[in-house]
Design a protein around this motif. Sequence first.
Motif, PDB file in Angstrom:
ATOM      1  N   VAL A 212     -13.040   1.015   6.188  1.00  0.00           N
ATOM      2  CA  VAL A 212     -12.960  -0.330   5.948  1.00  0.00           C
ATOM      3  C   VAL A 212     -11.950  -0.486   7.888  1.00  0.00           C
ATOM      4  O   VAL A 212     -12.542  -1.738   8.232  1.00  0.00           O
ATOM      5  CB  VAL A 212     -11.558  -0.497   6.079  1.00  0.00           C
ATOM      6  CG1 VAL A 212     -10.576  -2.196   5.385  1.00  0.00           C
ATOM      7  CG2 VAL A 212     -11.869  -0.981   3.813  1.00  0.00           C
TER       8      VAL A 212
ATOM      9  N   THR B 235      -8.992   2.716  -6.272  1.00  0.00           N
ATOM     10  CA  THR B 235     -10.759   3.452  -5.151  1.00  0.00           C
ATOM     11  C   THR B 235     -10.972   4.498  -5.419  1.00  0.00           C
ATOM     12  O   THR B 235     -10.888   5.516  -5.754  1.00  0.00           O
ATOM     13  CB  THR B 235     -10.700   2.029  -4.922  1.00  0.00           C
ATOM     14  OG1 THR B 235     -11.624   1.134  -4.966  1.00  0.00           O
ATOM     15  CG2 THR B 235     -11.897   2.823  -3.482  1.00  0.00           C
TER      16      THR B 235
ATOM     17  N   ALA C  66      -2.911 -11.969  -4.235  1.00  0.00           N
ATOM     18  CA  ALA C  66      -3.851 -11.737  -3.317  1.00  0.00           C
ATOM     19  C   ALA C  66      -3.331 -10.209  -2.552  1.00  0.00           C
ATOM     20  O   ALA C  66      -4.537  -9.153  -3.344  1.00  0.00           O
ATOM     21  CB  ALA C  66      -4.275 -12.539  -2.163  1.00  0.00           C
ATOM     22  N   PRO C  67      -2.258  -9.357  -2.040  1.00  0.00           N
ATOM     23  CA  PRO C  67      -2.165  -8.098  -1.778  1.00  0.00           C
ATOM     24  C   PRO C  67      -2.031  -7.321  -2.549  1.00  0.00           C
ATOM     25  O   PRO C  67      -2.122  -6.553  -2.521  1.00  0.00           O
ATOM     26  CB  PRO C  67      -1.153  -8.654  -0.311  1.00  0.00           C
ATOM     27  CG  PRO C  67      -0.286  -9.776   0.030  1.00  0.00           C
ATOM     28  CD  PRO C  67      -1.492 -10.623  -1.535  1.00  0.00           C
TER      29      PRO C  67
ATOM     30  N   GLU D  64      -3.237  -7.328  -5.479  1.00  0.00           N
ATOM     31  CA  GLU D  64      -3.948  -6.951  -6.824  1.00  0.00           C
ATOM     32  C   GLU D  64      -5.667  -6.358  -5.172  1.00  0.00           C
ATOM     33  O   GLU D  64      -5.912  -5.058  -6.141  1.00  0.00           O
ATOM     34  CB  GLU D  64      -4.853  -8.508  -6.775  1.00  0.00           C
ATOM     35  CG  GLU D  64      -6.168  -8.324  -7.120  1.00  0.00           C
ATOM     36  CD  GLU D  64      -7.547  -8.935  -7.470  1.00  0.00           C
ATOM     37  OE1 GLU D  64      -6.920 -10.742  -7.493  1.00  0.00           O
ATOM     38  OE2 GLU D  64      -8.915  -8.977  -7.376  1.00  0.00           O
ATOM     39  N   LEU D  65      -4.999  -6.413  -4.340  1.00  0.00           N
ATOM     40  CA  LEU D  65      -5.922  -5.615  -3.165  1.00  0.00           C
ATOM     41  C   LEU D  65      -5.919  -4.662  -2.784  1.00  0.00           C
ATOM     42  O   LEU D  65      -6.292  -3.558  -3.479  1.00  0.00           O
ATOM     43  CB  LEU D  65      -6.143  -5.992  -1.986  1.00  0.00           C
ATOM     44  CG  LEU D  65      -7.098  -7.891  -2.043  1.00  0.00           C
ATOM     45  CD1 LEU D  65      -6.768  -8.888  -0.371  1.00  0.00           C
ATOM     46  CD2 LEU D  65      -8.605  -7.937  -2.121  1.00  0.00           C
TER      47      LEU D  65
ATOM     48  N   MET E 152       1.150  -0.821   0.414  1.00  0.00           N
ATOM     49  CA  MET E 152      -0.175   0.540   0.008  1.00  0.00           C
ATOM     50  C   MET E 152       0.891   1.040  -0.170  1.00  0.00           C
ATOM     51  O   MET E 152       0.327   1.626  -0.676  1.00  0.00           O
ATOM     52  CB  MET E 152      -0.997  -0.037   1.421  1.00  0.00           C
ATOM     53  CG  MET E 152      -2.201   0.665   0.535  1.00  0.00           C
ATOM     54  SD  MET E 152      -3.465   0.148  -0.185  1.00  0.00           S
ATOM     55  CE  MET E 152      -3.635   1.650  -1.296  1.00  0.00           C
TER      56      MET E 152
ATOM     57  N   GLN F 253      -5.846  -2.635  -6.151  1.00  0.00           N
ATOM     58  CA  GLN F 253      -7.504  -2.399  -6.598  1.00  0.00           C
ATOM     59  C   GLN F 253      -7.990  -0.929  -5.254  1.00  0.00           C
ATOM     60  O   GLN F 253      -9.021   0.174  -6.441  1.00  0.00           O
ATOM     61  CB  GLN F 253      -8.467  -2.858  -6.112  1.00  0.00           C
ATOM     62  CG  GLN F 253      -9.935  -3.260  -6.457  1.00  0.00           C
ATOM     63  CD  GLN F 253      -9.965  -2.411  -8.658  1.00  0.00           C
ATOM     64  OE1 GLN F 253      -9.503  -3.062  -9.311  1.00  0.00           O
ATOM     65  NE2 GLN F 253     -10.456  -1.247  -8.109  1.00  0.00           N
ATOM     66  N   THR F 254      -7.364  -0.910  -4.013  1.00  0.00           N
ATOM     67  CA  THR F 254      -8.023  -0.222  -3.429  1.00  0.00           C
ATOM     68  C   THR F 254      -7.013   0.951  -3.961  1.00  0.00           C
ATOM     69  O   THR F 254      -7.557   2.664  -3.620  1.00  0.00           O
ATOM     70  CB  THR F 254      -6.715  -0.953  -2.283  1.00  0.00           C
ATOM     71  OG1 THR F 254      -7.830  -1.509  -1.708  1.00  0.00           O
ATOM     72  CG2 THR F 254      -7.306   0.623  -0.631  1.00  0.00           C
TER      73      THR F 254
END
Lengths: 187, 187
Positions: B185, B152, B141-142, B144-145, B80, B148-149
């Motif tokens: 979240v 967003t 997975a992290p 992609e997440l 992130m 995408q976050t």
Amino acid sequence: MVRWKPDAVGRLIQAAVTLFGERGYEATTVAEIAEAAGLTKRTFFRYFADKREVLFMGSEQLQECWVMALTHAPPGAGAMRAVDAGLDAVAELFVDRHALARMRAQIIATNPELQERELIKLAKLASALAEALRARGIADAPAELAAQTGVTVFHCAFGRWVQQDDPRALRRLIDESFAELQAVVAA
Amino acid sequence: MVRWKPDAVGRLIQAAVTLFGERGYEATTVAEIAEAAGLTKRTFFRYFADKREVLFMGSEQLQECWVMALTHAPPGAGAMRAVDAGLDAVAELFVDRHALARMRAQIIATNPELQERELIKLAKLASALAEALRARGIADAPAELAAQTGVTVFHCAFGRWVQQDDPRALRRLIDESFAELQAVVAA
């Protein structure tokens, strides 16, 4: 004489996905899908605008189901909790569709036009969820952020679900993806 | 004799967005855009496949800029943080484009086909960011997440940025949207 055809839609979807898998999406015609389902082209076009839409009827049902369940979440639930409450119903909806969803995912992966369609459906899903959140009194920004986050988590979990063997795993995979997203965002 | 035309791309974009705003997107032709920019149709087609692509060259630059900056984030930065580091460069890229971005947003809002194109570009942006994260050793997975976050948050902040008057506000609006997402979240 018209014979009664129970679950014409389900049979058309099953026939289409099977033929797309066997012959390829491009090479399969509506006439072949209808024939394989034991129905006429006329019946096909009663339910679907074209062969592409056969692959996306599930997306419409997903959206309806999720929006409905979100709308009926407990009145005190905040944005993210209302989105998550909707996912119980969504996971249940997909339990019987695991084999079909796996075949569908493989077909979509082979075709860029279908991939674009899938992305648009996901974005519309997020818009519909955001609208349902606003109808619950959530402000614009948290509604958009919670809706989009819900779709992100669902999409990630769905991708894992079609790559493993347990049809009932979707709800657990959603919880795992959401926990991963929380960890990623908090770090 | 060919006259030298500095910044043909910038002039074509400016002319196109102005004409789309005045006459409507559908009613404007490539010939009119080229003429308003003082260039030929031939020059237009050297840079753009069609009039739609004029509105999305910025999306390509956004993606390049963000991926590059993410790739050069400090080696120890997690998913992130690397995504967020890329947003410094992105916010800087857009400072000079505020007026154009506002006009563009209004044009896209009037046309469903352009809205779909915008959604696809955002999804491709998320894919490119996820790929750049995986190249940094982040798991699927992290990656992609977080990607995408990031998209967003950017999308939410960008929507606010074009609705207010300060061209330099984008970075602050991104920070605010990210804080809101964290709150949503965590709740």
